[in-house]
Structure formats: C-alpha cells, structure tokens
Scaffold this active site. Structure first.
Site, PDB file in Angstrom:
ATOM      1  N   HIS A   5     144.250 -13.525  70.668  1.00 39.39           N
ATOM      2  CA  HIS A   5     143.465 -13.804  69.097  1.00 39.39           C
ATOM      3  C   HIS A   5     142.784 -12.599  68.866  1.00 39.39           C
ATOM      4  CE1 HIS A   5     140.399 -15.535  71.746  1.00 39.39           C
ATOM      5  NE2 HIS A   5     139.677 -14.904  71.102  1.00 39.39           N
ATOM      6  N   GLU A  56     140.336 -16.275  65.529  1.00 39.26           N
ATOM      7  CA  GLU A  56     139.269 -17.346  65.942  1.00 39.26           C
ATOM      8  C   GLU A  56     138.385 -16.799  64.810  1.00 39.26           C
ATOM      9  OE1 GLU A  56     135.766 -17.208  69.197  1.00 39.26           O
ATOM     10  OE2 GLU A  56     137.604 -16.296  69.845  1.00 39.26           O
ATOM     11  N   HIS A  74     142.177  -3.497  59.746  1.00 42.56           N
ATOM     12  CA  HIS A  74     142.500  -4.477  59.000  1.00 42.56           C
ATOM     13  C   HIS A  74     143.401  -5.425  60.100  1.00 42.56           C
ATOM     14  CE1 HIS A  74     145.863  -1.494  58.729  1.00 42.56           C
ATOM     15  NE2 HIS A  74     146.667  -2.421  59.220  1.00 42.56           N
ATOM     16  N   GLU A 122     146.490  -6.369  55.585  1.00 39.87           N
ATOM     17  CA  GLU A 122     147.721  -5.849  55.079  1.00 39.87           C
ATOM     18  C   GLU A 122     148.932  -6.766  55.147  1.00 39.87           C
ATOM     19  OE1 GLU A 122     150.221  -1.774  56.037  1.00 39.87           O
ATOM     20  OE2 GLU A 122     149.152  -2.576  57.766  1.00 39.87           O
TER      21      GLU A 122
END
Length: 135
Positions: A5, A56, A74, A122
C-alpha cells in the site's frame, strides 16, 4: 515480496473516502480508529489487500491540511476510458490539472487530476499499461 500500500495523510477522511470510492470507484476495505494516539485509518482499493495494492488514508485527528512537499510525485490509476473519469472528477467539482491526451513525445494517453487534499493522480488508458509511456 510484493507492493502492499501507499499511505496518504488526509485532512478530512470522509471527504477523501467519498472521492476515492464514489468518484474513482474504489471500495472501502477496512477502517480503524486509534483513540489513544488520535488517528483513523481507512484502506481503500479496487481489490482486496490480499491480492492488490491499496491506499491507506490516514487522518490525524484535528489536522486539516498538510504541506505536500516537493518529493512526492503522484499515484497512477489505469482505466478503460480516462475521459469518462476526468469528466466525473470535473462534474463533482474536482480539479483536472492536465486534460486527456498523449504524453509529451509519445502516444500513451494520460490525464492528471487532484484528490481533495491536492495529491496528484495520473490516469492512464488501460490499453497502454505495461508498454512504457512512449508507446
């Protein structure tokens, strides 16, 4: 090993969950609160954490905004039709920072939007994923 994550600190957890679930189509996978240390976590994604990478979202109680700094770039999300996603973000009052079009010097179709805390996302047309940005 595998990528599990990415954690983003957010200023309004409900607003962020709404953006990622209702606008970008993710699912709220789990949410937990820690009263002793005054934070709430929400894990969101397109598939369960056991098989996919998720976000998260961390809300530190009482903190409504963060300096995003200059190092973070990003997150990237693939979609079959990023034009539809961009219009959904725009119609919900979200910010589009780069319209749909080919990456400079290439043919991969991308766009950029921002989440409610200003994190850049993106969007990449699925048909280009795994082929490199120039293809």
């Amino acid at each position: 090993m595998r990528f599990l994550h990415t954690m983003l600190r957010v200023g309004d957890l409900d607003r962020s969950i709404d953006f990622y679930t209702n606008i970008l189509g993710m699912k709220l996978l789990r949410k937990s609160e820690n009263a002793e240390y005054k934070y709430t976590l929400a894990f969101i994604g397109y598939e369960d954490e056991s098989v996919g990478t998720v976000l998260e979202l961390t809300y530190n109680w009482g903190v409504t905004s963060y300096d995003l700094g200059g190092a973070f770039g990003h997150i990237a999300i693939g979609a079959d039709n990023i034009s539809e996603v961009v219009e959904k973000v725009r119609s919900a009052g979200g910010k589009v920072t780069r319209e749909v079009g080919p990456v400079k010097g290439g043919t991969t179709v991308i766009a950029f939007v921002e989440d409610p805390d200003g994190y850049k996302i993106e969007l990449i047309e699925n048909k280009f994923i795994g082929k490199g940005l120039g293809n």
